[in-house]
Structures are given as C-alpha cells and as structure tokens.
Design an enzyme around this catalytic site. Structure first.
Site, PDB file in Angstrom:
ATOM      1  N   LYS A  15      16.816   0.973  42.777  1.00 51.71           N
ATOM      2  CA  LYS A  15      16.172   0.418  43.976  1.00 51.71           C
ATOM      3  C   LYS A  15      16.773  -0.934  44.357  1.00 51.71           C
ATOM      4  CE  LYS A  15      12.181  -0.003  41.897  1.00 51.71           C
ATOM      5  NZ  LYS A  15      12.543   0.393  40.532  1.00 51.71           N
ATOM      6  N   ARG A  90       2.947  -1.935  43.766  1.00 47.00           N
ATOM      7  CA  ARG A  90       3.040  -1.196  42.505  1.00 47.00           C
ATOM      8  C   ARG A  90       1.799  -0.358  42.259  1.00 47.00           C
ATOM      9  NH1 ARG A  90       7.940  -3.485  40.541  1.00 47.00           N
ATOM     10  NH2 ARG A  90       7.993  -3.018  38.346  1.00 47.00           N
ATOM     11  N   ARG A 129      22.504  -1.921  31.765  1.00 49.71           N
ATOM     12  CA  ARG A 129      22.399  -3.011  32.753  1.00 49.71           C
ATOM     13  C   ARG A 129      22.663  -4.377  32.105  1.00 49.71           C
ATOM     14  NH1 ARG A 129      17.357  -3.141  36.542  1.00 49.71           N
ATOM     15  NH2 ARG A 129      16.280  -2.832  34.552  1.00 49.71           N
ATOM     16  N   ARG A 164      18.359  -7.910  30.280  1.00 48.40           N
ATOM     17  CA  ARG A 164      17.000  -8.358  30.555  1.00 48.40           C
ATOM     18  C   ARG A 164      16.121  -8.166  29.324  1.00 48.40           C
ATOM     19  NH1 ARG A 164      15.183  -5.741  36.259  1.00 48.40           N
ATOM     20  NH2 ARG A 164      13.320  -5.296  35.042  1.00 48.40           N
ATOM     21  N   ARG A 175       6.994   0.625  30.679  1.00 50.61           N
ATOM     22  CA  ARG A 175       7.196   0.486  32.128  1.00 50.61           C
ATOM     23  C   ARG A 175       7.169   1.862  32.805  1.00 50.61           C
ATOM     24  NH1 ARG A 175      12.607  -2.659  31.848  1.00 50.61           N
ATOM     25  NH2 ARG A 175      12.768  -2.265  34.086  1.00 50.61           N
TER      26      ARG A 175
END
Ligand code: AP5
Length: 225
Positions: A15, A90, A129, A164, A175
């Site tokens: 996203k 969310r 990532r 992260r 998550r």
C-alpha cells in the site's frame, strides 16, 4: 480536480509503495498514519512514546489519537487538492470518523483501493523490507534493482538501512490477526458505498502500479506525465 483516495490492505501488501507513487504522479500528499507514528517515535514526542509499545506489539493505537492526527493532517493546505490515505481507517469507528471529517471539509472519497495479496508473499515482502532511518525511503532485499545495497540512495545518509522493529515474525502474526478482525470488514463497508476497487497486488511493483492505474482511469485526468 481534487482526488481523495484511500489504500486498504494487509500489512506488507504494498500500500505504502503504491500510495507514494500515485501521490507523486498526481502531485498530492501521501498521508500514512504508520509513517506519522514512526516519526513521532523517532522524535520522542508524547504520542510517539505512548504509541511505540503498542506498535511493537502489533496492536492498534487508540482511535482518539489516530482520528486527531488525521484531522490535523487533512486540514493542512497541501491536502486541499486531494490526498492518498494509507493506513487509516483501520476499523469501523475510524471509518465513521473519517466520513464525518471529510463531510465537514467537503472532500468526499473518490475511491478505496483494496490490495489482494496472499500471505506467503506478505511474509516474504515484510521479511525483506529495509528502510532508511533518515528519510524513510523503503527498499527490499529481494528487489533485484537494489540487491546488496546497504545505504540509502535517496538521501545518501551515512546510516545503514534498518528493519522496522515491528517486522519480526511474532508481531507480524499479530498485525495480520488485527487486520483480519478489525480492518478487513472495511472492504464490505466501502463496497456497500460503491467506492471499492479491488486489485491483484501480486507480481512486480510496476505490474501492480499498472493495475492500480487501470482501476482509476478517471483519477489520472490532470496527472503528471
Ligand atoms: P503501518 O505502517 O500502516 O503498517 P501496515 O499497515 O502493517 O502496513 P505496512 O507498512 O507493513 O505495509 P505496506 O502495505 O505499506 O507495504 P510496503 O509498501 O511498505 O502501521 C504500523 C503500525 O502503526 C500498526 O501496526 C499500528 O500499531 C499503528 N497504526 C498505523 N495506523 C494506525 C491506525 N489508523 N490506527 C491505529 N494504529 C495505527 O511494502 C512492503 C515491502 O514489500 C517493501 O519492502 C516494498 O519495497 C516491497 N514491495 C511492495 N510492493 C511490492 C511488489 N509488488 N513486489 C515485491 N515487493 C514489493
């Protein structure tokens, strides 16, 4: 013509990557609540201090805090010609609050794009990532174009690219659970309003970008070349 878009999808779906590209194309801001919170954590603000532990657990920061953050951000001048929202809303309470906010500034949503990606690919993208601790530019160790790079190409910072803190296996599982329980219902919420555009977000970044543009043809009018 103002253009107000929302990107919806599970963690690691891409996203933020697509929101960034689309916002640049249209010359409008990408508003990422995850980025705003990470900046607050980095700057050691009061909100950042409270949010950090919640983010590290993979839970949602309280609706009051998030709604206040987004309201303030949408009121800034650069959002007058439109915005790409990434990471908000969310849950249904945030979606209702957004709807009220947008009515009050006469800025209705033009479309909500839902990203469909399978969980194995999500795990691969999140594990790979890396981001620049100075400017936030995102990379991926699986991306052939940036294979082996250790430092940011965007800002030439001397800091190493980092992972992260919430991109570990345990937090990612939480998550994903939170996404399924609280965020996924927004797909039907926006479908019922006729705003939903679903895209297959598997495949290379450029392929997904082409699909995104294909479902938003009216949104490309006036776009930068
Ligand atoms: P947030 O930062 O919003 O995290 P998220 O929703 O979990 O989304 P991600 O940033 O993980 O994924 P993305 O879909 O943007 O993927 P990306 O483009 O980076 O939120 C973090 C936390 O903040 C939350 O857990 C919560 O605690 C809090 N929070 C935030 N908003 C909140 C709210 N509204 N309410 C309450 N709490 C909130 O891509 C991932 C990787 O894949 C990158 O390396 C990228 O380079 C790569 N990639 C992208 N596309 C492709 C592709 N097509 N092929 C291959 N690789 C790709």
């Amino acid at each position: 013509m103002a253009l107000n878009l929302l990107m919806l999808g599970p963690p690691g779906a891409g996203k933020g990557t697509q929101a960034e590209r689309f916002a640049r194309l249209r010359g409008i801001p990408k508003i990422s609540t995850g980025d705003i919170l990470r900046e607050a954590v980095h700057d050691k603000t009061e909100i950042g201090a409270r949010a950090k532990a919640i983010m590290d657990r993979g839970e949602l920061v309280s609706d009051d805090v998030m709604i206040g953050i987004v309201r303030d951000r949408l009121e800034r001048d650069d959002a007058a010609d439109g915005f790409v929202l990434d990471g908000f809303p969310r849950n249904l309470a945030q979606a209702e609050a957004l709807s009220t906010m947008l009515k009050s500034i006469n800025a209705p949503l033009d479309a909500v794009v839902a990203f469909n990606v399978d969980y194995a690919e999500i795990a691969r993208r999140i594990a790979g990532r890396r981001s620049c601790p100075t400017c936030g530019t995102i990379y991926n160790v699986h991306d052939a174009g940036t294979l082996g790079i250790t430092h940011c190409r965007n800002c030439a910072s001397s800091s190493l690219l980092v992972q992260r803190p919430d991109d570990n296996e345990h937090t990612v599982a939480r998550r994903l659970g939170v996404y399924d329980e609280q965020t996924r219902p927004l797909i039907e919420h926006y479908r019922a309003q006729g705003l939903l555009r679903e895209i297959d977000a598997m495949g290379a970044i450029a392929e997904v970008e082409a699909r995104l543009r294909a479902v938003l043809p009216q949104c490309l009018e006036g776009a930068r070349a």
